[in-house]
Design a protein around this motif. Sequence first.
Motif, PDB file in Angstrom:
ATOM      1  N   GLN A 141       0.824  -0.508  -0.018  1.00 48.51           N
ATOM      2  CA  GLN A 141       0.399  -0.197   0.304  1.00 48.51           C
ATOM      3  C   GLN A 141       0.949   0.840  -0.274  1.00 48.51           C
ATOM      4  N   ASN A 142       1.694   0.958   0.686  1.00 47.21           N
ATOM      5  CA  ASN A 142       2.456   2.488   0.834  1.00 47.21           C
ATOM      6  C   ASN A 142       3.455   2.569  -0.601  1.00 47.21           C
ATOM      7  N   GLU A 143       3.745   1.867  -1.167  1.00 48.28           N
ATOM      8  CA  GLU A 143       4.420   1.349  -2.384  1.00 48.28           C
ATOM      9  C   GLU A 143       3.669   2.380  -3.307  1.00 48.28           C
ATOM     10  N   MET A 144       2.306   1.758  -3.749  1.00 50.57           N
ATOM     11  CA  MET A 144       1.327   2.519  -4.464  1.00 50.57           C
ATOM     12  C   MET A 144       1.307   3.730  -3.998  1.00 50.57           C
ATOM     13  N   GLN A 145       0.849   4.113  -2.982  1.00 47.96           N
ATOM     14  CA  GLN A 145       0.551   5.496  -2.597  1.00 47.96           C
ATOM     15  C   GLN A 145       1.403   6.775  -3.169  1.00 47.96           C
ATOM     16  N   GLN A 146       2.754   5.917  -2.506  1.00 47.30           N
ATOM     17  CA  GLN A 146       3.980   6.510  -3.418  1.00 47.30           C
ATOM     18  C   GLN A 146       3.788   6.919  -4.516  1.00 47.30           C
ATOM     19  N   ILE A 147       3.748   5.858  -5.549  1.00 48.21           N
ATOM     20  CA  ILE A 147       3.353   6.005  -7.515  1.00 48.21           C
ATOM     21  C   ILE A 147       2.253   7.079  -7.392  1.00 48.21           C
ATOM     22  N   LYS A 148       1.182   6.694  -6.295  1.00 50.62           N
ATOM     23  CA  LYS A 148       0.184   7.574  -7.063  1.00 50.62           C
ATOM     24  C   LYS A 148       0.800   9.533  -6.987  1.00 50.62           C
ATOM     25  N   ASP A 149       1.647   9.329  -5.375  1.00 52.35           N
ATOM     26  CA  ASP A 149       2.196  11.262  -5.171  1.00 52.35           C
ATOM     27  C   ASP A 149       2.901  11.554  -6.200  1.00 52.35           C
ATOM     28  N   VAL A 150       3.313  10.545  -7.120  1.00 53.18           N
ATOM     29  CA  VAL A 150       4.319  10.495  -8.166  1.00 53.18           C
ATOM     30  C   VAL A 150       3.642  11.243  -9.143  1.00 53.18           C
ATOM     31  N   LEU A 151       3.378  10.226  -9.842  1.00 56.24           N
ATOM     32  CA  LEU A 151       1.983  10.984 -10.889  1.00 56.24           C
ATOM     33  C   LEU A 151       1.406  12.146 -10.561  1.00 56.24           C
ATOM     34  N   SER A 152       0.841  12.499  -9.397  1.00 57.64           N
ATOM     35  CA  SER A 152       0.530  13.405  -8.958  1.00 57.64           C
ATOM     36  C   SER A 152       1.161  14.862  -9.653  1.00 57.64           C
ATOM     37  N   GLN A 153       2.166  15.075  -8.767  1.00 54.66           N
ATOM     38  CA  GLN A 153       3.079  15.617  -9.501  1.00 54.66           C
ATOM     39  C   GLN A 153       3.540  15.889 -10.916  1.00 54.66           C
ATOM     40  N   GLN A 154       3.674  14.812 -11.155  1.00 48.29           N
ATOM     41  CA  GLN A 154       4.030  14.722 -13.401  1.00 48.29           C
ATOM     42  C   GLN A 154       2.313  15.228 -13.005  1.00 48.29           C
ATOM     43  N   PHE A 155       1.821  15.460 -13.050  1.00 50.58           N
ATOM     44  CA  PHE A 155       0.363  15.677 -13.038  1.00 50.58           C
ATOM     45  C   PHE A 155      -0.059  17.153 -13.812  1.00 50.58           C
ATOM     46  N   LEU A 156       0.978  17.616 -12.428  1.00 47.70           N
ATOM     47  CA  LEU A 156       1.396  19.370 -12.060  1.00 47.70           C
ATOM     48  C   LEU A 156       1.421  20.001 -13.177  1.00 47.70           C
ATOM     49  N   ALA A 157       3.176  18.947 -13.745  1.00 51.40           N
ATOM     50  CA  ALA A 157       4.001  19.329 -14.058  1.00 51.40           C
ATOM     51  C   ALA A 157       3.514  19.292 -15.797  1.00 51.40           C
ATOM     52  N   GLU A 158       3.144  18.765 -16.334  1.00 49.23           N
ATOM     53  CA  GLU A 158       2.026  18.372 -16.883  1.00 49.23           C
ATOM     54  C   GLU A 158       1.155  19.132 -17.962  1.00 49.23           C
ATOM     55  N   GLN A 159       0.157  19.486 -16.379  1.00 49.64           N
ATOM     56  CA  GLN A 159      -0.342  20.810 -16.378  1.00 49.64           C
ATOM     57  C   GLN A 159       0.842  22.117 -16.668  1.00 49.64           C
ATOM     58  N   THR A 160       1.032  22.340 -16.113  1.00 52.21           N
ATOM     59  CA  THR A 160       1.850  23.645 -16.734  1.00 52.21           C
ATOM     60  C   THR A 160       2.413  23.311 -17.682  1.00 52.21           C
ATOM     61  N   ASN A 161       3.095  22.675 -18.726  1.00 54.62           N
ATOM     62  CA  ASN A 161       2.837  22.820 -20.163  1.00 54.62           C
ATOM     63  C   ASN A 161       2.140  22.579 -21.235  1.00 54.62           C
ATOM     64  N   LEU A 162       0.901  22.087 -20.612  1.00 52.24           N
ATOM     65  CA  LEU A 162       0.159  22.517 -21.483  1.00 52.24           C
ATOM     66  C   LEU A 162      -0.007  24.061 -20.871  1.00 52.24           C
ATOM     67  N   ASN A 163      -0.360  24.796 -20.326  1.00 56.04           N
ATOM     68  CA  ASN A 163      -0.949  26.151 -20.039  1.00 56.04           C
ATOM     69  C   ASN A 163      -0.227  26.704 -20.341  1.00 56.04           C
ATOM     70  N   ASN A 164       1.368  26.131 -20.807  1.00 60.50           N
ATOM     71  CA  ASN A 164       2.801  27.463 -21.372  1.00 60.50           C
ATOM     72  C   ASN A 164       2.149  27.555 -22.820  1.00 60.50           C
ATOM     73  N   LEU A 165       1.493  26.646 -23.181  1.00 60.00           N
ATOM     74  CA  LEU A 165       1.142  26.174 -24.559  1.00 60.00           C
ATOM     75  C   LEU A 165       0.019  27.159 -25.353  1.00 60.00           C
ATOM     76  N   LEU A 166      -0.630  27.055 -24.178  1.00 64.24           N
ATOM     77  CA  LEU A 166      -2.851  28.182 -24.315  1.00 64.24           C
ATOM     78  C   LEU A 166      -1.663  29.296 -23.694  1.00 64.24           C
ATOM     79  N   ASN A 167      -0.457  29.946 -23.429  1.00 65.73           N
ATOM     80  CA  ASN A 167      -0.196  30.984 -23.068  1.00 65.73           C
ATOM     81  C   ASN A 167      -0.496  31.816 -21.736  1.00 65.73           C
TER      82      ASN A 167
END
Length: 411
Positions: free
Chosen positions: A180-206
């Motif tokens: 469970q701890n391992e799964m939670q870690q993966i989920k937390d990392v994905l959450s950070q990656q989501f924010l980074a990708e969202q920033t990338n998309l917003n930059n494309l949209l200026n």
Amino acid sequence: MKYIKSNIKIVFALCSLCFVLTAQSQELETLIDVALNNNPEIQKFELQYKRASEKVNEVNTIPNTEFGVGYFVSEPETRTGAQRFKVSAKQMLPWFGTITSRENYVSSLADVKYEDIVITKRRLMASVSQSYYNLYANKEKRKVITENIKLLETYETLALTSVQVGKASAVDVLRLQMRQNEMQQIKDVLSQQFLAEQTNLNNLLNRENDISVTIVDELNMPTVDFEVDVENLALHPELLKYDKLFQSIEQSELLNQKESSPMIGFGLDYINVSERPDMNFSDNGKDIVMPMVSVSIPIFNKKYKSQTKQNELEQQEITAKKQERLNTLETLLSKAINERISTRISYATQTKNLKQAKDAEDILIKSYETGTIDFNDVLDIQELQLKFQISQIESVKSYYVQSTIINYLTN
């Protein structure tokens, strides 16, 4: 007219890019529209195109008119009187058709800039779409991991019950908790990656980086692939740009030929003459007016011959570059088509594997009722299920990403 054509192309491309979305969401189409309106790179090329178009007015001119004024310090005497000062005007005119050739050449350069706008818009639509699909895959992975964490919690409850009746050890409980701890870690990392990708998309949209993006609830693997017209690749703007460059060199050579022709000049000299005080005759003090015609001939024309040779070499270079780019685009298209076929195969395989993993899970749960559950097997099956689910999500994402690439190349 060109901008109208561009809008038609964009609408057609948007429809092709968004064909895979469910009816509940037009979010991707909206994001693409925002990007096309706000992206600074597009605005940059549009300004460059307008500036290049404006140059047509700059070249639609003739050489400056020359004016001259001279004063005779020592007045030369003529039969009709002494010359006092001289005024002259002269206008050189380029050979017939030279100005038109300049306009055509500048217009051809503007056409090249216009293709940059079309290319940038296509690339932007593809980038926004790919970023959107990355966000979708990230969201789905987190959803699957959350479900697996809940499933592990259920298994943990079963393990605790088994420990109490002596059918399992505390080690089994700890293993489930660590998983469970391992799964939670993966989920937390994905959450950070989501924010980074969202920033990338917003930059494309200026726009602001922290603006949240609404993602479609579900993307299904289409039952039928849309038809790919490979012949449309030859009309791709990246290739059309080379055609426009080739045409601009043709216009440059026509202009070079015109500029190697003579220039004709027309002028007028006026000389003021003073009256002779000691004489009385009809032309006494008559001013001098002298019309003039001149011709400027480029006798030493190595410059123009060299420019012709340079134009020929540049056209050969453009032809080679176009062929090189065509080969690259054909490779990308072939790869995208094959990758899309592979993702469909992979998706079908993962669907079968998931069903079999679910069947194995059901068998383990039934085994618990007879008191023979093995929590090591539980963890193995759970890990396999997660692997198949993640692979299935990746297959769906890859299918849409490859479809975006195909649309970029053929629409």
